[in-house]
Design a protein around this motif. Structure first.
Motif, PDB file in Angstrom:
ATOM      1  N   UNK A 259      -0.358 -17.388   2.699  1.00 46.68           N
ATOM      2  CA  UNK A 259       0.462 -17.078   3.857  1.00 46.68           C
ATOM      3  C   UNK A 259       0.828 -15.599   3.876  1.00 46.68           C
ATOM      4  N   UNK A 260       1.330 -15.166   5.041  1.00 50.72           N
ATOM      5  CA  UNK A 260       1.800 -13.796   5.128  1.00 50.72           C
ATOM      6  C   UNK A 260       3.018 -13.630   4.239  1.00 50.72           C
ATOM      7  N   UNK A 261       3.112 -12.480   3.589  1.00 47.09           N
ATOM      8  CA  UNK A 261       4.248 -12.223   2.714  1.00 47.09           C
ATOM      9  C   UNK A 261       5.537 -12.149   3.524  1.00 47.09           C
ATOM     10  N   UNK A 262       6.644 -12.649   2.989  1.00 46.36           N
ATOM     11  CA  UNK A 262       7.918 -12.553   3.714  1.00 46.36           C
ATOM     12  C   UNK A 262       8.405 -11.109   3.778  1.00 46.36           C
ATOM     13  N   UNK A 263       8.965 -10.720   4.904  1.00 42.11           N
ATOM     14  CA  UNK A 263       9.529  -9.376   5.049  1.00 42.11           C
ATOM     15  C   UNK A 263      10.935  -9.395   4.458  1.00 42.11           C
ATOM     16  N   UNK A 264      11.129  -8.653   3.390  1.00 43.27           N
ATOM     17  CA  UNK A 264      12.396  -8.618   2.670  1.00 43.27           C
ATOM     18  C   UNK A 264      13.141  -7.301   2.855  1.00 43.27           C
ATOM     19  N   UNK A 265      12.397  -6.239   3.199  1.00 46.62           N
ATOM     20  CA  UNK A 265      13.012  -4.919   3.373  1.00 46.62           C
ATOM     21  C   UNK A 265      12.739  -4.461   4.800  1.00 46.62           C
ATOM     22  N   UNK A 266      13.785  -4.321   5.575  1.00 44.80           N
ATOM     23  CA  UNK A 266      13.652  -3.920   6.976  1.00 44.80           C
ATOM     24  C   UNK A 266      13.761  -2.401   7.116  1.00 44.80           C
ATOM     25  N   UNK A 267      13.432  -1.917   8.299  1.00 45.61           N
ATOM     26  CA  UNK A 267      13.543  -0.474   8.577  1.00 45.61           C
ATOM     27  C   UNK A 267      14.970   0.041   8.311  1.00 45.61           C
ATOM     28  N   UNK A 268      16.021  -0.630   8.813  1.00 43.26           N
ATOM     29  CA  UNK A 268      17.374  -0.141   8.520  1.00 43.26           C
ATOM     30  C   UNK A 268      17.677  -0.075   7.024  1.00 43.26           C
ATOM     31  N   UNK A 269      17.129  -1.012   6.261  1.00 48.95           N
ATOM     32  CA  UNK A 269      17.351  -0.992   4.818  1.00 48.95           C
ATOM     33  C   UNK A 269      16.691   0.221   4.180  1.00 48.95           C
ATOM     34  N   UNK A 270      15.476   0.544   4.629  1.00 44.00           N
ATOM     35  CA  UNK A 270      14.791   1.738   4.126  1.00 44.00           C
ATOM     36  C   UNK A 270      15.603   2.987   4.454  1.00 44.00           C
ATOM     37  N   UNK A 271      16.145   3.023   5.654  1.00 45.59           N
ATOM     38  CA  UNK A 271      16.870   4.217   6.110  1.00 45.59           C
ATOM     39  C   UNK A 271      18.186   4.422   5.368  1.00 45.59           C
ATOM     40  N   UNK A 272      18.655   3.410   4.660  1.00 44.12           N
ATOM     41  CA  UNK A 272      19.860   3.557   3.842  1.00 44.12           C
ATOM     42  C   UNK A 272      19.545   4.132   2.466  1.00 44.12           C
ATOM     43  N   UNK A 273      18.273   4.162   2.085  1.00 46.86           N
ATOM     44  CA  UNK A 273      17.896   4.686   0.772  1.00 46.86           C
ATOM     45  C   UNK A 273      17.937   6.207   0.784  1.00 46.86           C
ATOM     46  N   UNK A 274      18.174   6.796  -0.384  1.00 46.31           N
ATOM     47  CA  UNK A 274      18.256   8.249  -0.491  1.00 46.31           C
ATOM     48  C   UNK A 274      16.874   8.880  -0.330  1.00 46.31           C
ATOM     49  N   UNK A 275      16.788  10.043   0.283  1.00 49.63           N
ATOM     50  CA  UNK A 275      15.505  10.753   0.346  1.00 49.63           C
ATOM     51  C   UNK A 275      14.930  10.949  -1.060  1.00 49.63           C
ATOM     52  N   UNK A 276      13.617  10.768  -1.175  1.00 48.29           N
ATOM     53  CA  UNK A 276      12.964  10.854  -2.474  1.00 48.29           C
ATOM     54  C   UNK A 276      12.766   9.508  -3.137  1.00 48.29           C
TER      55      UNK A 276
ATOM     56  N   UNK B 163       5.004  -1.668  -2.649  1.00 52.58           N
ATOM     57  CA  UNK B 163       4.917  -3.009  -2.069  1.00 52.58           C
ATOM     58  C   UNK B 163       3.647  -3.709  -2.556  1.00 52.58           C
ATOM     59  N   UNK B 164       3.798  -4.534  -3.595  1.00 49.19           N
ATOM     60  CA  UNK B 164       2.633  -5.227  -4.141  1.00 49.19           C
ATOM     61  C   UNK B 164       2.155  -6.365  -3.246  1.00 49.19           C
ATOM     62  N   UNK B 165       2.911  -6.672  -2.215  1.00 45.82           N
ATOM     63  CA  UNK B 165       2.480  -7.700  -1.259  1.00 45.82           C
ATOM     64  C   UNK B 165       1.753  -7.088  -0.071  1.00 45.82           C
ATOM     65  N   UNK B 166       1.355  -5.826  -0.179  1.00 44.58           N
ATOM     66  CA  UNK B 166       0.718  -5.131   0.945  1.00 44.58           C
ATOM     67  C   UNK B 166      -0.512  -5.874   1.455  1.00 44.58           C
ATOM     68  N   UNK B 167      -1.279  -6.475   0.548  1.00 51.46           N
ATOM     69  CA  UNK B 167      -2.492  -7.185   0.965  1.00 51.46           C
ATOM     70  C   UNK B 167      -2.179  -8.395   1.831  1.00 51.46           C
ATOM     71  N   UNK B 168      -0.949  -8.894   1.721  1.00 49.90           N
ATOM     72  CA  UNK B 168      -0.516 -10.044   2.528  1.00 49.90           C
ATOM     73  C   UNK B 168       0.373  -9.605   3.677  1.00 49.90           C
ATOM     74  N   UNK B 169       0.319  -8.358   4.050  1.00 51.63           N
ATOM     75  CA  UNK B 169       1.116  -7.863   5.157  1.00 51.63           C
ATOM     76  C   UNK B 169       2.328  -7.068   4.728  1.00 51.63           C
TER      77      UNK B 169
END
Length: 385
Positions: free
Chosen positions: A272-289, A294-300
């Protein structure tokens, strides 16, 4: 006449592994099996033709000759796992020939139908059950181990910091913080590798049962206030959850992820397609750098922004979507894969005959096509049969 096993060069782009390394041939020869190897089959993995000859294999120059003479063909990737070139090899196969490989039968079942129409007997290695007896044949686990290790190296290379704490005359450098989502085989190896490199490591999994394994590696197990009593299926894999669960999980993970230097995601559900666990807003809260691997890249991908096979930067955060990481360490990947395949063959071939005994759980759960029929229930379901 003895059963003949054929090994051919992989044709999937970037695939450097080989299905049988020379080190695995001795056990097969001891079982009175003959080995045929296409010239150059192991070169990309670091195994010369001479090594196969010394191990007792017969070298053949032509790929089609290996297919013509072998009773069993073993490959790393075939049918749906080699989406652009599988039909070329299938055209070389004959009725009642046996194929053993990663086949992607659940995500890409149509090539299995084509194999059944040619009356090929096909075994999908990714369907090997998670049982004690099958451990020696579990290619997903052996290859996931290597993927988890390489994921941490990719993160360490991309992160503009070092992993360990370091005390110097110029002051103390604080250690990097690494968070691993998913504590299966890949996740546990990622935890162990990050710890060896000196990072402060924590991990989360929907299966509370893995807490002890995470803590035994020196990492902190993160618990979220979620109902997860049914998060593991009978095979030991994570069970797919509903959208409300993933939404609530994302809300709770957001706080944790914002504090991390590195996040490594490994959550996947077979077929099946990998579940999306990290959303765009979550990424944007991380510090630059910061870095996400994502080891599930092959599954989306587990991250909403992941692009399979690419590294992108979003507001200073690098998101790495690697594909086929085991193929980047082909020597050891091939050796491990070969041991798994050799164990599988020895279970399959008994008294000089290829067995398709439905009473054997390993055979029953990996056999997808047999005597012109698609026989695996989940593959039939995927095809709407």
């Amino acid at each position: 006449m003895p059963i003949t096993v054929g090994v051919v060069q992989e044709t999937f782009p970037g695939e450097r592994r080989v299905a049988l390394a020379p080190s695995a041939l001795a056990t097969l020869k001891k079982a009175a099996l003959d080995l045929l190897v296409q010239n150059g089959a192991g070169l990309a993995a670091g195994f010369a033709d001479d090594a196969y000859a010394e191990a007792g294999a017969v070298l053949l120059a032509a790929r089609d000759e290996v297919f013509a003479r072998a009773d069993i063909i073993v490959q790393v990737r075939a049918l749906g796992a080699n989406p652009d070139r599988w039909s070329n090899d299938l055209a070389l196969m004959r009725e009642d020939q046996t194929l053993i490989a990663l086949l992607e039968p659940l995500a890409a079942p149509d090539p299995v139908r084509a194999a059944a129409e040619r009356r090929i007997n096909a075994f999908a290695l990714e369907l090997i059950p998670r049982t004690t007896r099958a451990q020696a044949m579990d290619v997903l686990s052996s290859q996931a181990n290597l993927a988890g290790y390489k994921a941490v190296l990719l993160a360490a290379e991309a992160l503009p910091k070092i992993f360990p704490m370091m005390m110097t005359a110029a002051g103390t450098i604080t250690p990097a913080r690494v968070f691993v989502i998913g504590a299966g085989v890949a996740g546990l190896q990622a935890i162990a590798t990050a710890r060896r490199l000196g990072a402060v490591t924590s991990a989360y999994d929907v299966r509370p049962a893995v807490r002890e394994q995470v803590e035994s590696l020196g990492a902190r197990f993160v618990e979220l206030p979620l109902q997860t009593h049914d998060a593991q299926d009978t095979s030991g894999y994570a069970r797919p959850m509903d959208q409300d669960f993933y939404r609530r999980q994302a809300e709770l993970l957001g706080e944790l992820i914002a504090e991390q230097d590195v996040v490594i995601t490994t959550a996947a559900v077979p077929g099946q397609r990998a579940p999306v666990l990290i959303t765009r807003p979550m990424v944007e809260r991380m510090a630059p750098g910061s870095v996400i691997v994502d080891l599930a890249a092959e599954r989306g991908g587990n991250c909403e922004l992941t692009r399979p096979g690419q590294t992108l930067c979003h507001k200073g955060v690098q998101i790495i979507g690697p594909l086929n990481l085991p193929a980047t360490v082909p020597v050891h990947a091939s050796q491990l894969f070969a041991r798994n395949v050799a164990a599988f063959i020895l279970n399959l071939v008994r008294n000089g005959r290829i067995q398709t005994d439905a009473d054997d759980q390993i055979i029953r759960e990996t056999l997808v096509a047999h005597r012109g029929q698609i026989v695996h229930p989940r593959v039939r379901q995927a095809l709407g049969l």
